[in-house]
Every structure is written in structure tokens, then in C-alpha cells.
Design an enzyme around this catalytic site. Sequence first.
Site, short mmCIF file in Angstrom:
data_model
loop_
_atom_site.label_atom_id
_atom_site.label_comp_id
_atom_site.label_asym_id
_atom_site.label_seq_id
_atom_site.Cartn_x
_atom_site.Cartn_y
_atom_site.Cartn_z
N PRO A 126 -30.81 18.84 77.63
CG PRO A 126 -29.96 19.01 75.48
CD PRO A 126 -30.81 18.14 76.35
CD GLU A 127 -33.00 21.63 82.70
OE1 GLU A 127 -33.26 22.66 83.35
OE2 GLU A 127 -32.88 20.52 83.23
NE ARG A 148 -33.82 8.25 75.82
CZ ARG A 148 -34.23 8.42 77.07
NH1 ARG A 148 -33.40 8.92 77.96
NH2 ARG A 148 -35.44 8.09 77.44
CG HIS A 185 -27.66 7.38 67.36
ND1 HIS A 185 -28.58 6.38 67.24
CD2 HIS A 185 -26.73 6.95 68.24
CE1 HIS A 185 -28.21 5.36 68.02
NE2 HIS A 185 -27.09 5.68 68.63
#
Length: 269
Positions: free
Chosen positions: A2-3, A107, A86
Amino acid sequence: MPELPEVETVRRELVTWLPGRRIVSAARVEAPAGPKYHALERAAGQRIEAVDRRGKFLLLPLSRGDELVIHLGMTGVIAQERPANHLRVMVELSGPKPRRLYFRDPRRFGRFLVVPRGDYRILPTLAAMGPEPLGRDFTLEDFATRLERQAPIKSLIMSQRPVAGVGNIYCDEALWRARIHPLTQARKLSRARVAALRQAIVDVLEASLAAQGTTFSDYRTVGGESGDYLSQLDAYGHAGEPCKRCGARLRRIVVGQRSSHYCPKCQRR
Ligand SMILES: [Zn+2]
């Protein structure tokens, strides 16, 4: 990863319902204690005053002088529905439904922490971040000064110091639009090329924001939707395919341990 467009999309959703809510509890789930979740429990009992953003960081000022800082990392997703796996953080809120905020992060590069408001000593990237690209501080003059460095332009932009919120995807897109090779020494760029790059960054971010960002795999809006900008990418992820401008085959090289996608014909060194 994500940016800016993705994080801003998330912010625009959160700001419609989070401000004014009191945090009943904030706790790690399937996540060890550590700097990524620094002082998280201190959020309990404080009211969320706003949902702001700096670069790729979400900043939520809290009522007792703290600030909840969220970085989605590579794969972080904020959701109102409990994810199947997660799950790293669960926040319980006062007020009407939805009363839960979940942070899923397969992650584990994401962060979800509390600091005294504006105290970013443990967040050096945030502390040293350049201006917001969609704000009025992102001037040609300032940008040109920040690019007077001995470093490949790609690496320098990725550092967040010349401008906030531009990562791998939108850096490749902007360099392609501005016809600049990713390994070009930043300080050797002419003023005209700096101006072209500045405009390309603004244009590509605005276009992606209009599409709610780019979803490759994990990124989702808070409501669980994918971003639609993927089909509009010109360079990123298109190695081996013809350049939309000149027809030459796009290439992929590694710059600073990250993939860079560019056209060898219209982005010459
Ligand atoms: Zn080309």
C-alpha cells in the site's frame, strides 16, 4: 504494498466513523510484543479525535495527548469484519456498530503503535518525511533542493525524503511518465526533468486515488473492496511487454533491492 493512494483510501473510509469513538481496548492477537506494537495498550480509554495521514502512515490523535500510528507495511489490511487468519490487532470501540477494528497482516511488516503525539523518535522514516505530494508544500523549488543528492533517483524517492507516500509502484509509474531512467543520479536531473517528475507524481497519485488504489494481492479497502488502478499501470509489473508509448519491450532491474520497471528506449540514462 500500500502506498499513498491506498492508505488515503483507507483513511477516507475510517474518517467517516472513527472520530469521537472511545477506544475500549486495543490488544495484540497472534503478534509478539515489540517495537511494531509499541505501547498499544495505552490507547485504551482514549477518544479518537481525527484520522489523518502522512505519507503511508495513518495518524490518529487520541484524547490524552497520544497518537495511534498505523502503517500497513506490505500486506496490512484494516477491516470491520474479523479476518479468518493473520489477525495482529483487535480494537474494541464505544458507540454504535461497527464496534471492532481488526488489523490483519500476513507478512508482519505492518505497525500499530502508540506514541506521544508528534513524537516520532521511534519512527525515523516518518520523522524525516518530505512534503505531501498532493499538498501545497510540494513545490518545484523544494523538490529540486531535496533531489540534490548523490543517489539514483529511484532510491531517493523510495526513501520518502523528497516526497511522502511514493513507493515502488508509483515511483516506477512516475519515472515512466517523466521518461527518467530509475538509475539516473538525482542531482544530475535538469530543472525541466525535475518539473516533469513532480507533475508525473501528482498525476499518477491522483489517478490512482480516483480508482481507490491498486490491488495486487492483499490490499483492500476497509469495506473489503479491491482498488481498481491495476489495469491502468503503464510500467509497474509489465516487464517484457511493449511500452505503450514507443513499443520497445519494458525491462525489470533491481535498484536498492526492489524491482524497477522501465522502458529502455524512452527512459535512457
Ligand atoms: Zn517506451
